[in-house]
Design an enzyme around this catalytic site. Structure first.
Site, short mmCIF file in Angstrom:
data_model
loop_
_atom_site.label_atom_id
_atom_site.label_comp_id
_atom_site.label_asym_id
_atom_site.label_seq_id
_atom_site.Cartn_x
_atom_site.Cartn_y
_atom_site.Cartn_z
N GLY B 240 -1.46 5.14 -7.65
CA GLY B 240 0.04 4.41 -7.17
C GLY B 240 -0.11 5.58 -6.01
O GLY B 240 -0.54 6.25 -4.54
N SER B 241 1.58 5.94 -5.62
CA SER B 241 1.64 6.58 -4.45
C SER B 241 1.35 8.14 -4.28
O SER B 241 1.43 8.92 -5.19
CB SER B 241 3.46 6.81 -4.43
OG SER B 241 3.80 7.57 -5.17
N GLU B 262 -5.69 8.37 -7.53
CA GLU B 262 -6.21 7.70 -6.54
C GLU B 262 -4.99 7.33 -5.58
O GLU B 262 -3.82 6.54 -6.05
CB GLU B 262 -6.75 5.72 -7.14
CG GLU B 262 -7.23 5.43 -6.13
CD GLU B 262 -7.02 3.68 -5.64
OE1 GLU B 262 -8.18 3.18 -7.38
OE2 GLU B 262 -7.46 3.25 -5.30
N CYS B 299 -5.51 -0.50 -2.19
CA CYS B 299 -5.96 0.66 -2.09
C CYS B 299 -6.69 0.79 -0.51
O CYS B 299 -7.18 1.59 0.15
CB CYS B 299 -6.71 1.22 -2.65
SG CYS B 299 -6.29 0.50 -4.17
#
Lengths: 530, 530
Positions: B240-241, B262, B299
């Site tokens: 995520g962020s 990630e 991503c």
């Protein structure tokens, strides 16, 4: 603010011994005499770290361009020099640590150290450690590549085998293709300096970048935290006290820098009634030998024994107590270790442990404390399990005596992460279901589970895990001992996707890199060409 | 403080759908209409997390006792159910994410998801992922064993393949033998709920512990941090962020709990003059297809292109600009994504990037923003390299145009850690020395290096690394995609030293566990008995 001091030993930066940016100085202590040794060492200011980091970055680049075999040759050359310099290394370490010249330093730790470097060289040559993985259908290949400059903080208790510029983390970091910035342990700086001299000679002879091995002795805590979190660092290996390690961990974590820690561990040993009934004397002997060896100053020292109340257990504890009382107290590594051991014993007794023997100073001028045995019943242990796991680093151990198997398992369930856990049980098969219950609780808490064996031997084996769940280490997936496992910590996993064949690392090309290189090729681990 | 709300969807705890401890509620948005969807979901209080953790601990114990093949059967059964429920899953995800029903959701992401679960099942059956290592001479054997309950925080952009209870982290954690507590992404809670229903059915059919898969939807930030650092947790997987991920990382790090993150990545693509001269149009097509696919919400979206000034580069940028301006803007996942994209573009322009096209809202009711292309010269980039690496998640990209190769390499040297890095170069071999210089700078910054190929495809391959140096992820040694690599993250390395044969895990016994199980036996990777 800092001035060069002619009195302080120089630091090794970028291949030259240079006057340190001295912020203050320190001297090591000879624990045999409990007196300061003559050589004066610098506490380096940040400018030394900064210069070492800059040089390490350049060395890392050069190392990436060199054939791996050159790095292996360096490790082998260095190992030979260590063997050749055995006498002076042993004398220096004896003076700084009080560890026995023989067999410990000369016949056990030194050969282990040079052989570990040779094993790392072999791993470096074969490249199997980097787990080359090839998927021909997808056109993707991966392996671990060097991560960048590695800082190594060695511990006080293994001046050779875990030394900052000679030990396991060092060997692994170099074999993985990275330069090392060693931070000497302050209790044996002269020994570490001698190693660095040999390393520098080996570097010059084998043509590695001058900054492949650098050495500083000590920094402020703030500079240490800055060092492990610096953008130029690839990773850090640290072995030492929990408190200092966790400060470094916080700094490195915040910067996203890997740090591999080996911290405290009480290494619980569970001894069942059946095993004591069967072979109690032999177990007394196993235990006393293990716990008092080297004055108990091993990461895997059995600091806690877990038992079930009963006659056999009473006899075991009485026999151990006698042996503790009648054995000479070993020499502790430093006044700091002695003081810390005394405080830990006080803490444990303060929580309610009974002092069975020892607890005070040994009658000697050496740094030493009387062999100390404590006990606590299971119920009391369960009132404060965290407190009773206070590590008493040295020649001390705590017996935890549970009422029954259920309470024993409950106590095990409250253990923190440890490097090791042992189970001694009856050989006749009568206790298998008890052992199953014990192991089911114990295994999740430890990095290495042993049967019928004390934990103090740490073989350099591919199957060795010298690691374990937090707070024994910082991550449950890595080992600090054992090759090739320990090298992986200092690699960056990298995929090469559709990368043209001539541009691939040698480990990932179609041609087998060496005869012995294992690669995972299309789902099969094998040697040979793709 | 919290009350059950009949209006909010129940959470899945210990195998039952239960009223949540509702602290507040939320609804997802249909980005196709930019309007809230009907279903109401709970923000859970700590008591839901606490109950899930207790149940997960018990499930983890039960899972350790089960034959691994049972876990594999569950994964396969679940995969079949996902395939069978394709239509309803696609409809739910389309409504919540705006991603195209076909081919994206139905024909690409859904089969990838079920096949990933099947691949995880195969890895689980063979056990090779656990790297069984046997040293018969030393009497030591090691492998990875289950680590304990795993929390999975899925991202917004892959409702199936990275979903909290269906995606890569989930598959890896379960296949490694651990229960999962899924935290649904708030942008597609209904989709996640449907997966959890299927998982619960598969659990019941295959007799796994009821709490093997649990689901909560959302918590306060404080409870999220408490969750990942709870003593009962083994590890966490988060995608995520960067800002939310780093808060969780800080909490988990402090508690010594592994967390695999990630985070953000701009995925630089270096395109040389020679490649543009040779096949400029094809590269324009490659790039535009990759960067605008799924509105750029990958991503590995190529958010930065690095070029050298010249006619070919001018033509490339002009052609990309035309294609951006003439292509319909894709639908963004949520109003939050649209708002964040707008802010990132503003930030980049504020730093001095030129807006070549886009930058404003698309003329539609959907959540969307016009395809946005920006550029900056190398000199300006170098004044603020960190700023110009601000991720603009969505259909936007920044062209960095260096004066020459030297400046290009300098700019690459200032890149942060990224998931991927690509190099497009001439096929005629004329640029090999330039490419060498570029790759030498780029490779240390990325988890996957590509040649002549855009980064958006992430194959489920043993050689895939979907990872990279911080801040792309939290550790440079792990991959979130690719089997068996991704499973290792959720294992605890454990040595069994002198452990009696009958007490060893099946992977470490003399008899081969399965025909296909690879083990490192006395230095050789092979199948078969010891």
């Amino acid at each position: 603010m800092s001035v060069a001091s002619p009195a302080a030993r120089p630091v090794l930066i970028s291949g030259s011994w240079k006057d340190a940016a001295v912020e203050s100085t320190f001297q090591a202590t000879d624990p045999n005499r409990n007196a300061k040794l003559d050589p004066v060492f610098p506490v380096s200011g940040w400018s030394d770290c900064d210069a070492a980091l800059d040089a390490a970055v350049e060395a890392a680049k050069e190392l990436r361009r060199l054939p791996t075999a050159r790095i292996a040759t360096f490790l082998e050359t260095y190992a030979d020099k260590i063997d050749a310099a055995k006498d002076s290394l042993v004398e220096a370490a004896f003076a700084e640590t009080g560890l026995a010249r023989s067999p410990r330093l000369a016949d056990v730790e030194l050969p282990r150290t040079s052989n570990q470097l040779r094993a790392a060289a072999a791993a470096c040559r074969s490249g199997s450690w980097s787990m080359p993985t090839i998927d021909t259908a997808a056109g993707i290949r991966s392996c671990f590549v060097p991560l960048g400059p590695v800082c190594v903080f060695g511990p006080n208790n293994f001046p050779f085998a875990f030394g900052s510029v000679s030990g396991g983390d060092f060997a692994a970091a170099i074999a993985a293709g990275n330069p090392v910035i060693g931070k000497a342990n302050s209790s044996h700086p002269e020994t570490t300096r001698l190693f660095a001299e040999l390393a520098a000679e080996a570097i010059a002879e084998t043509g590695l970048p001058a900054a492949t091995v650098q050495l500083i002795y000590r920094t402020s805590h703030a500079d240490g935290e800055r060092l492990v979190s610096d953008p130029r660092v690839g990773a850090t290996g640290y072995t030492g006290s929990r408190s200092a390690g966790l400060k470094l961990k916080a700094a490195a974590d915040k910067a996203g820098k890997p740090i591999y820690l080996e911290l405290s561990s009480v290494n619980p040993v569970v001894i069942t009634p059946g095993s004591l009934a069967e072979r109690g004397e032999a177990i007394v002997n196993d235990f006393v030998t293990s716990v008092l060896m080297g004055a108990g100053q091993f990461c895997t020292n059995p600091g806690m024994v877990m038992l079930v109340a009963g006659e056999e257990t009473d006899r075991f504890i009485a026999a151990v107590k006698d042996r503790f009382a009648s054995s000479a107290a070993g020499t502790l590594l430093s006044p700091a270790v002695a003081s810390s051991l005394g405080k830990s014993v006080e803490t444990l007794v303060g929580f309610g442990a009974s002092l069975l023997t020892g607890g005070g100073d040994a009658e000697t001028d050496r740094c030493a404390m009387a062999n100390t045995l404590m006990s606590v019943d299971g119920k009391t242990f369960l009132t404060n399990p965290e407190g009773f796991q206070t590590e008493a680093f040295g020649n001390a151990s705590l017996m935890v005596v549970a009422d029954d198997l259920t309470q024993l398992c409950e106590a095990i369930g409250h253990l923190e992460g440890n490097l090791t856990g042992c189970i001694y049980s009856a050989n006749d098969g009568s206790e298998e279901s008890d052992v199953d219950a014990i192991a089911f609780e114990l295994e999740p808490k430890v990095g290495r589970l042993l049967n019928d064996k004390m934990p103090t031997g740490v073989a350099v084996s591919a199957a060795m895990n010298h690691g374990g769940p937090y707070p024994a280490t910082g991550h449950p997936g890595f080992t600090a001992v054992g090759i090739p496992g320990s090298l992986v910590r200092f690699g960056k996993l990298t995929s090469f996707d559709n990368v043209r064949p001539s541009r691939l690392p040698v480990w990932l090309r179609d041609a087998a890199p060496t005869e012995g290189t294992y690669r995972l090729i299309d789902g099969k681990w094998r040697t040979g060409d793709v």
